[in-house]
Enzyme design. Structure first.
Site, short mmCIF file in Angstrom:
data_model
loop_
_atom_site.label_atom_id
_atom_site.label_comp_id
_atom_site.label_asym_id
_atom_site.label_seq_id
_atom_site.Cartn_x
_atom_site.Cartn_y
_atom_site.Cartn_z
N GLU A 34 -5.17 -15.76 34.16
CA GLU A 34 -5.06 -16.03 35.79
C GLU A 34 -3.85 -15.27 36.60
O GLU A 34 -2.64 -15.47 35.77
CB GLU A 34 -4.80 -17.62 35.88
CG GLU A 34 -5.28 -18.17 37.17
CD GLU A 34 -7.18 -17.89 37.21
OE1 GLU A 34 -7.71 -16.74 37.55
OE2 GLU A 34 -7.80 -18.81 36.64
N HIS A 35 -4.04 -14.84 37.57
CA HIS A 35 -3.06 -14.07 38.43
C HIS A 35 -2.58 -12.71 37.32
O HIS A 35 -1.36 -12.25 37.46
CB HIS A 35 -1.85 -14.59 38.72
CG HIS A 35 -2.15 -15.85 39.78
ND1 HIS A 35 -2.18 -15.31 41.02
CD2 HIS A 35 -2.55 -16.99 39.89
CE1 HIS A 35 -2.47 -16.16 42.03
NE2 HIS A 35 -2.83 -17.17 41.38
N THR A 36 -3.54 -12.15 36.42
CA THR A 36 -3.18 -11.26 35.69
C THR A 36 -3.84 -9.97 36.13
O THR A 36 -3.40 -8.85 35.78
CB THR A 36 -3.57 -11.30 34.24
OG1 THR A 36 -4.90 -11.99 34.00
CG2 THR A 36 -2.84 -12.21 33.34
N ASP A 37 -4.97 -10.03 36.95
CA ASP A 37 -5.87 -8.96 37.31
C ASP A 37 -4.80 -7.82 38.01
O ASP A 37 -4.90 -6.70 37.61
CB ASP A 37 -7.08 -9.24 37.91
CG ASP A 37 -6.94 -10.04 39.04
OD1 ASP A 37 -5.90 -10.35 39.76
OD2 ASP A 37 -8.02 -10.23 39.69
N GLY A 124 -12.34 -22.43 44.62
CA GLY A 124 -11.61 -21.46 43.81
C GLY A 124 -12.77 -20.87 43.12
O GLY A 124 -12.37 -20.28 41.69
N LEU A 125 -13.89 -20.78 43.50
CA LEU A 125 -15.06 -20.24 42.73
C LEU A 125 -15.59 -18.94 43.00
O LEU A 125 -16.51 -18.47 42.77
CB LEU A 125 -16.22 -21.27 42.59
CG LEU A 125 -15.83 -22.90 41.93
CD1 LEU A 125 -16.93 -23.59 42.32
CD2 LEU A 125 -15.40 -22.36 40.55
N SER A 128 -16.17 -16.04 48.67
CA SER A 128 -16.25 -14.80 49.39
C SER A 128 -16.45 -13.60 48.72
O SER A 128 -17.29 -12.91 49.18
CB SER A 128 -14.71 -14.62 50.01
OG SER A 128 -13.79 -14.63 48.99
N ASP A 172 -12.66 -11.25 40.78
CA ASP A 172 -13.81 -12.05 41.33
C ASP A 172 -14.97 -11.06 41.51
O ASP A 172 -16.14 -11.55 41.22
CB ASP A 172 -13.22 -12.84 42.58
CG ASP A 172 -12.04 -13.63 42.49
OD1 ASP A 172 -11.74 -13.84 41.17
OD2 ASP A 172 -11.64 -13.96 43.54
C1 GLA Z 1 -8.10 -15.03 43.49
C2 GLA Z 1 -8.21 -13.69 43.36
C3 GLA Z 1 -8.22 -12.72 41.93
C4 GLA Z 1 -7.23 -13.20 40.86
C5 GLA Z 1 -7.22 -14.80 40.81
C6 GLA Z 1 -6.02 -15.38 40.05
O1 GLA Z 1 -9.28 -15.38 42.61
O2 GLA Z 1 -9.16 -12.99 44.16
O3 GLA Z 1 -8.25 -11.51 41.86
O4 GLA Z 1 -6.04 -12.86 41.27
O5 GLA Z 1 -6.96 -15.30 42.46
O6 GLA Z 1 -6.25 -14.82 38.91
#
Ligand code: GLA
Length: 389
Positions: A34-37, A124-125, A128, A172
């Protein structure tokens, strides 16, 4: 065609007197990473059984007419004056995606579209991203542009940047467009190389627990986190010019070049460096069938997101803490951008009813918010419904 698509088709025909093309594009979960992309690390997402559906057909003029069926709202704009809309969010996902065709020099035409979705909003799914992918995919079909999926992923991501103002990574949109039934996707967000990893665990389900806290802080804090990561890279780069992103940074470099300068930037970037490593090991756990080891890493990810990256909230922390010592729960953590939305839990199927029977009243009493839950299956990414059923 499922009931949602059938009803959407009927509404479209009622409104626009013609047969639409219908595209389904799913929401996503992310097992770990998470928050790695946006730091060029890895992620491990999958497309789920909840999706956005877009019914669409081209018009003879240069207007875009949109209807959000669930919200009972309409929106229109001309294709020569496309710009982000301030006060309502949903048209931005569609208009922003259409705008990407023009930006690539692809002639756009006017269109009518009706949107419906069963991806819960703000959970958080990636509701969008689902709409953006559905739009790009549908227009690619109608305009016969012949774009490949990876190009469409990037266009959908750009729509989020430019029209929703969230500088999101690629996870996403990638998961929605590229998902594969019963597989998670190990995506290298630097090279965009990816691998499908089977994810069908005997007797274990993906349980999503929705805090029902809408992540309103999410976009501004998200962009701040991104800047903090960039700051850490800039400081390391002063000493190690070969560094490109946090993917290249080691704990040792943080100790030397970041920690002495700013404690907050250090904590943020340290979480990311640890998480990239954790995902790599977690993926090996999954491939070796060591699901408990993967589950423990999910808890560790949550702790990092909560204490170091500081994107959790008390409701998410409550839900993770409540299952931490439960033998039926293999792993749990907050998921997505943060500040609300869902936790993802790997849970023994037989224990889900019992778990909900105690967790739901406890959460609702303490937080004064409803607790909703979904058992997710992993499904195909974006597809044309008319052809597939
Ligand atoms: C949101 C962002 C993704 C990703 C996550 C955290 O969903 O759209 O690109 O950064 O947060 O992992």
């Amino acid at each position: 065609m499922n009931t949602i698509a059938k009803q959407l088709q009927e509404s479209f025909i009622r409104m626009f007197k013609e047969e639409p093309l219908i595209v389904r594009s799913p929401g996503r979960v992310n097992i770990i990473g998470e928050h790695t992309d946006y730091n060029e690390g890895f992620v491990l997402p999958a497309a789920i059984d909840k999706a956005a559906y877009l019914a669409i057909s081209l018009r003879q003029d240069e207007e875009i007419h949109l209807v959000a069926q669930d919200l009972k709202e309409n929106f229109s704009i001309g294709i020569n004056s496309l710009k982000p809309v301030g006060d309502i969010s949903w048209p931005n996902y569609i208009v922003g995606s259409a705008a990407q065709f023009l930006k690539r020099g692809i002639p756009l035409k006017g269109f009518n579209a009706v949107l419906t979705s069963d991806v819960p909003i703000g959970a958080g799914l990636s509701s969008s991203a689902a709409v953006e992918c559905a739009t790009v995919f549908a227009l690619n079909e109608l305009l016969q542009t012949g774009l490949d999926r990876m190009t469409m992923v990037k266009m959908a991501q750009k729509a989020e940047h430019e029209y929703a103002g969230v500088m999101c990574g690629i996870m996403d949109q990638f998961a929605s467009m590229m998902g594969k039934k019963d597989h998670v996707i190990k995506l290298d967000c630097r090279s965009l190389a990816y691998e499908y990893v089977p994810f069908k665990l005997e007797g274990i389900k993906i349980l999503l627990l929705n805090t029902n806290v809408k992540h309103s802080l999410a976009s501004s804090e998200y962009n701040t986190r991104r800047k903090e990561c960039e700051q850490a890279v800039a400081w390391v780069k002063e000493q190690e010019p070969g560094i490109h992103s946090l993917r290249d940074v080691t704990i040792d470099m943080l100790n030397k070049y970041v920690w002495p300068r700013d404690e907050t930037v250090d904590r943020r970037s340290r979480y990311v460096v640890q998480e990239i490593e954790r995902l790599t090991l977690g993926c090996q756990d999954l491939q070796n069938g060591e699901i408990n080891a993967l589950g423990n890493k999910m808890f560790a990810t949550h702790d990092g997101l909560s204490k170091m990256y500081e994107v959790s909230c008390k409701e998410l922390d409550f839900l993770v803490d409540a299952v931490r010592d439960n033998d039926a729960v293999i792993g749990a953590r907050m998921m997505g951008g943060g500040f609300g939305g869902c936790t993802i839990n790997l849970v023994k199927e037989a224990a889900i009813d019992g778990l909900m029977a105690t967790l739901k009243p406890a959460y609702e009493m303490k937080m004064n918010l409803p607790l909703t839950h979904y058992i997710s299956s992993i499904e195909e990414g974006t597809l044309l419904i008319n052809d597939h059923v």
